[in-house]
Design a protein around this motif. Structure first.
Motif, mmCIF file in Angstrom:
data_model
loop_
_atom_site.group_PDB
_atom_site.id
_atom_site.type_symbol
_atom_site.label_atom_id
_atom_site.label_comp_id
_atom_site.label_asym_id
_atom_site.label_seq_id
_atom_site.Cartn_x
_atom_site.Cartn_y
_atom_site.Cartn_z
ATOM 1 N N VAL A 183 0.841 -1.207 0.000
ATOM 2 C CA VAL A 183 0.000 0.000 0.000
ATOM 3 C C VAL A 183 0.873 1.253 0.000
ATOM 4 O O VAL A 183 0.635 2.182 -0.759
ATOM 5 N N LEU A 197 -5.059 -8.069 -1.199
ATOM 6 C CA LEU A 197 -5.452 -6.658 -1.220
ATOM 7 C C LEU A 197 -6.427 -6.362 -2.359
ATOM 8 O O LEU A 197 -7.335 -5.539 -2.208
ATOM 9 N N LYS A 231 -8.847 -3.063 -1.391
ATOM 10 C CA LYS A 231 -7.948 -1.969 -1.003
ATOM 11 C C LYS A 231 -7.124 -1.467 -2.175
ATOM 12 O O LYS A 231 -6.756 -0.298 -2.222
ATOM 13 N N ILE A 232 -6.813 -2.364 -3.113
ATOM 14 C CA ILE A 232 -6.116 -1.955 -4.329
ATOM 15 C C ILE A 232 -6.848 -2.570 -5.517
ATOM 16 O O ILE A 232 -7.655 -3.479 -5.353
ATOM 17 N N LEU A 264 -4.193 2.148 -5.982
ATOM 18 C CA LEU A 264 -5.084 2.196 -4.836
ATOM 19 C C LEU A 264 -6.509 2.389 -5.294
ATOM 20 O O LEU A 264 -6.747 2.990 -6.349
#
Length: 135
Positions: free
Chosen positions: A77, A119, A124-125, A134
């Protein structure tokens, strides 16, 4: 297992294993630590920290099985915050270097790719044509 490897011992005796398990359970109940898979983290530590292992003396601390997945995810991230719209290989290189690992082994690459997948699944991504960003 990690304790014995880091202590340079071949194995932990049953009494040591039992004592460590009991201490971990008490700490979990008292909320002193949090558990993420097989990894435990102190509640006093910043959960978003990314540790540079380039100067550690124990090579075991750079092995994939000793890297907390949450720390790898945080590094991914952070990489995308600094370098938006990066390809998977580029992110993998930056993440391994941010963890203090100069050359990526297959297990390290697999761990990073697994966390990228987690992720993406968690939202989240995002992954679009091999490019990560992102959400």
């Amino acid at each position: 297992r990690r304790l014995t490897v880091n202590w340079g011992a071949k194995s932990a005796r049953s009494r040591i294993k039992k004592t460590v398990r009991e201490a971990l359970e008490v700490s979990l109940q008292e909320l002193d630590i949090a558990k993420d898979g097989e990894f435990y983290t102190s509640s006093k530590v910043n959960p978003e920290r990314i540790r540079d292992r380039s100067t550690v003396t124990s090579p075991n601390l750079k092995k994939a099985e000793f890297l907390p997945p949450m720390e790898v995810a945080n590094a991914i991230v952070r990489c995308l915050e600094i370098n938006p719209r990066s390809d998977i290989d580029g992110v993998s290189k930056v993440v391994s270097r941010s963890l203090g690992i100069k050359s990526r082994s297959t297990p390290i690459t697999d761990l990073i790719n697994a966390q990228i997948g987690n992720l993406v699944v968690s939202g989240k991504i995002k992954l679009d044509d091999g490019i990560l960003d992102l959400q």
